[in-house]
Design a protein around this motif. Sequence first.
Motif: not given
Lengths: 281, 351
Positions: A224, A233-235, A237-239, A243, A246
């Motif tokens: 990060r 980075h989207v992934e 945040l999603y994990n 949401y 993300a």
Amino acid sequence: MKQNQARRDPPWLVAALIAVGVAYLAILLLLPLVTVFAEALRRGFSYYLGAIREHDALAAMRLTLLVAAIAVPLNTVFGLAAAWTVTKFDFFGKSALVTLIDIPFSISPVISGLVYVLLYGANGWFGPLLDKLGIQVIFNVTGIVLATTLVTLPFVARELIPLMQAQGSDEEAAAATLGAGLWRTLFFVTLPNVKWALMYGVLLCTARSMGEFGAVAVVSGHIRGQTATMPLHVEILYNEYAYVAAFAVASLLALFALVTLAVKTLLEARFGDELAAQRWR
Amino acid sequence: MTLAISDIAKNYGRFPALKSVSLFAEDGEFLALLGPSGSGKTTLLRVIAGLEVPDSGTIQFRGENLLAKPVRERNIGFVFQHYALFRHMTAAQNIAFGLRAKPRSTRPPEAAIRSKVDELLSLVQLEGLGARYPAQLSGGQRQRVALARALAIEPRILLLDEPFGALDAKVRRGLRRWLRDLHERTGLTTIFVTHDQEEALELADRVALLKDGALEQMGTPEELYHSPESAFVFEFLGDCIKLPCIVEGGIAIVSGAGVPIVGARPPQNGPATAHIRPDAFNVTVGGGQGLSARVRNVLLAGPDARIECVLDSGDAIEVRIAHENADRIAPRDRVTLAPRAVRVWQSSSIA
């Protein structure tokens, strides 16, 4: 223009075909796009701004732009050189070269990433050597740039080759008989003839290099704020169940793509006549 | 001798495009390279310009080895078959290209370039069209822009590849005469490629006829037309009727009638093929010495009257006679065709 009755399709058929097309696009393209923006703005605009101004998000944006700023010029120069070579000269292994250029299109980006790990990773072929020299490729920006460059390699070349093949090399030959050298021919004859195709290629290459996920995911290490590009980075945040954050970053990526598309459309509208004139032969 | 081409050979893979071609051009000469497609004429032109590299042979221009120089240093004007105009430049910019491409030390100042372009535009009769793009010009106009562009660099030789090939018949005739005038005014050594024998015979000082990558015959249009050295030359330069004959004691016997042989005499007696132009027949109604035939049709439109006949052997031939002799001939008449003279070659190259 008045249409011939015999050539007109029945109205129900026309309506049905249009409905199918619109529904298909709406479900597959429009709905997800709208969802991205709706999700991103669910907790209000200030939350949205906060999410994209967060330290790691900004780092991801900077990294993404840096990667694109290196990969796109590299592939533009390579694409031009490759297209020139393939279309203006005859040599042994020409069709093999054209096939090679297409490989990044046909193999999964994950493989492109894995190849670099295999070559330059700690246990890879050149890993120990690079380690001694103090160069780190994998889990580093270098690796991300390499992977992105590989995946986006065909875009410019693929746009240029068919056009330059159709145009032939007569104009270059004419320039030579008139005393022009290589650079003059390139900048005054060849490039002006392919400038639109070149611009399309560069736009597509840019869009893809910013959005590339698979190959980058393998070589990046997901650190990060350091080696996470925007898609990664989207992934992350999603994990982490963040949401809204993300989707906020994702919306920026989508916006990049939309701007690219808008620029392309604008260019077409603005220079449509010139484009048509170029296709004269 | 200004331009001396010796033993030029060029192969594309296993296909020989040129097989040891030698020819020369004098200062200020207008030379035609004539031949059917695949005869190597365009390849030869591109070799002279430097756009193709020959496998062997030499080209000398005023004693200097031309092959040692790259294309852009040869100073040879080349007009491409499809003109190859720079499509994103105006006519004036196209013409100025060669002048602007000169190295800084020899490049004329911008004002001189402009006045040179204007001069060339008026030479090719395109005054006022300098600001047009190639796409906005007609075929004939594009061709003249291409010519002006080639002339702008003041070339030592001018090469034209099928200069009239892409134009319609009427424009072609006009441009042909105009090009001949232009050549007389500039006095520039000019070589052009064509597959049209009429064009070559009308325009050129001398014609080089090529066949399968080799020079078949070279000479003035008159020499080629009246003294063809082979059946190929005779057949390529005009319509030809071929009839079986028997050579005996220096004359040809065609259908029982003796006919004098012109040109080279065949060394052997025996069966051979007689070559005759369609206008070298006397046509008489009724029987007589010669080939008997039945008239199928009489075509009176055109400079000559054309008589379509069917020989007794069943072969159809068309002969040409003056209009005043055609008055008494009608379809279904029986006529006698008597060739005035024939040509016989020992081995006909076209079967």
